[in-house]
Write a protein that holds these residues in place. Structure first.
Motif, short mmCIF file in Angstrom:
data_model
loop_
_atom_site.label_atom_id
_atom_site.label_comp_id
_atom_site.label_asym_id
_atom_site.label_seq_id
_atom_site.Cartn_x
_atom_site.Cartn_y
_atom_site.Cartn_z
N THR A 24 0.83 -1.21 0.00
CA THR A 24 0.00 0.00 0.00
C THR A 24 0.86 1.26 0.00
O THR A 24 0.35 2.35 -0.26
CB THR A 24 -0.94 0.00 1.22
OG1 THR A 24 -0.18 -0.35 2.39
CG2 THR A 24 -2.06 -1.01 1.03
N SER A 46 -7.60 -8.38 2.55
CA SER A 46 -8.02 -8.38 1.15
C SER A 46 -6.85 -7.78 0.34
O SER A 46 -5.74 -7.67 0.85
CB SER A 46 -9.29 -7.55 1.02
OG SER A 46 -9.77 -7.62 -0.31
N SER A 57 -7.43 -3.25 6.21
CA SER A 57 -8.42 -2.35 6.81
C SER A 57 -9.61 -3.11 7.38
O SER A 57 -10.28 -2.64 8.28
CB SER A 57 -8.88 -1.32 5.78
OG SER A 57 -9.50 -1.97 4.68
N ASP A 99 -4.47 -5.38 2.00
CA ASP A 99 -5.33 -4.38 2.64
C ASP A 99 -5.85 -4.97 3.94
O ASP A 99 -6.71 -5.85 3.93
CB ASP A 99 -6.47 -4.04 1.68
CG ASP A 99 -7.50 -3.11 2.31
OD1 ASP A 99 -7.30 -2.68 3.47
OD2 ASP A 99 -8.51 -2.83 1.64
N PRO A 124 0.01 -6.13 -2.34
CA PRO A 124 -0.95 -5.06 -2.08
C PRO A 124 -2.01 -5.45 -1.05
O PRO A 124 -3.20 -5.42 -1.31
CB PRO A 124 -1.57 -4.82 -3.47
CG PRO A 124 -1.50 -6.16 -4.13
CD PRO A 124 -0.25 -6.81 -3.61
N SER A 141 -5.63 -4.50 -2.23
CA SER A 141 -6.03 -3.15 -2.62
C SER A 141 -6.07 -2.99 -4.14
O SER A 141 -6.62 -2.02 -4.65
CB SER A 141 -5.06 -2.13 -2.02
OG SER A 141 -3.74 -2.35 -2.49
#
Lengths: 216, 216
Positions: free
Chosen positions: A71, A106, A100, A98, A96, A108
């Protein structure tokens, strides 16, 4: 060879140390020149270990490893400077991921694009090769720690760059037959997506000390 | 056992034929009762092979294989009827492949959701297990055709359903130790994403006769 390792996390430090053991000279790059993790690594890694900003490292390196968090990779490489990457082999080890939504993560970017392609588009004069990101860093630099053969994937749009990466991987301990060339850089859509399976394998086996072998 | 196989493509026909060879009774389901592919298959597969609509098949089956194209699966299962799936083991072999951009495909669902979970949410009374979709159908029903051990993944929220699938996979020729339980159904986010790597392996090796083995 003078190698730039961008990123001071466990992946960057592990790859940096492996490169030092193999006789290369490593400059570790981070957001700030006084990064403590990079400084601690450099003081332990040997006389020819240096550290500085992303820009310092990329300027010094003949080849560049991107070991930053996925990220943050585009930003880190922008800071490294397009001129400092131009014409150079840029080995992308990032994912990449994620987080969050918590664990498991997952991605991004996925599907009809990949982080590797985003990096290549941002640095069209760099020679991007995606590799090693489908396993944890202990396995990256010591494939023999697992029992039995297993594979490392390579993809990129520059055949010469891929050949150079294949040699480097062999110096890391990868048998030539375990280096699987998946073709053009867009194959990173597949290898980056695979990491979503890797995190499930990590959960199922309660260890990251694993990898996959292609069986035919 | 009477098994419903939804989908008349090569995956459905191959799995249907394997089930018939193992002594099961198969009803193949498709959009229309007079589907030529299903009719041709049934006439060759044996006396106990039947075919009809998705609804006919699901009503007849004690367990249901979803072998439809991933982009059509939710519609096919809706046509099968929630009542006909309630309480039943629903083995999801589909992949949400999106060929709208050509080959290699992207996925129509990925990341923080999966087709398997969409199917489970649409049929909360069904017991969905995702398996076998990470390889081509020749390998699904004949794992011994490859040289060396390789793995098949299983995930689902119902442990009893997964145990039943594991037994069925062993009857297909999978050694018990090659059936890897990845846990809950959300692990299908990983196995479905892996298919993007599979299509690249298919391209690199110019064959779909391949699979992966987890090495530790």
């Amino acid at each position: 060879m003078r190698v730039a390792v961008l990123g001071t996390g466990v992946v960057g430090r592990t790859i940096g140390s492996k490169l030092m053991q193999l006789g290369h000279e490593v400059t570790m790059g981070s957001r700030s020149a006084d990064n403590e993790s990079a400084g601690g690594w450099a003081s332990e890694a040997g006389e020819k270990a240096e550290h500085g900003t992303f820009e310092d490292a990329a300027a010094a390196g003949e080849l560049v490893f991107n070991c930053t968090a996925g990220t943050a990779s585009l930003e880190a490489l922008a800071a490294a400077g397009a001129d400092n990457l131009s014409g150079k082999l840029l080995i992308d080890v990032s994912n990449p991921l994620d987080f969050s939504g918590g664990f498991p993560p997952s991605l991004s970017v996925m599907g009809d694009d990949s982080l590797a392609e985003q990096i290549q588009r941002a640095h069209p004069d760099g020679r991007v090769v995606k590799t090693l990101h489908t396993m944890n860093c202990a396995v990256m630099v010591d494939p023999g720690r697992l029992s039995g053969d297993h594979d490392v994937f390579v993809c990129g749009d520059d055949d010469g760059a891929k050949a150079q990466v294949s040699e480097l991987l062999q110096s890391f301990g990868w048998p030539a037959g375990s280096v699987v060339d998946l073709g053009e850089l867009s194959a990173a859509r597949g290898t980056e997506a695979y990491v979503l399976l890797w995190v499930r394998l990590y959960g199922a086996f309660s260890t990251g000390d694993l990898n996959i072998k292609v069986v035919r």
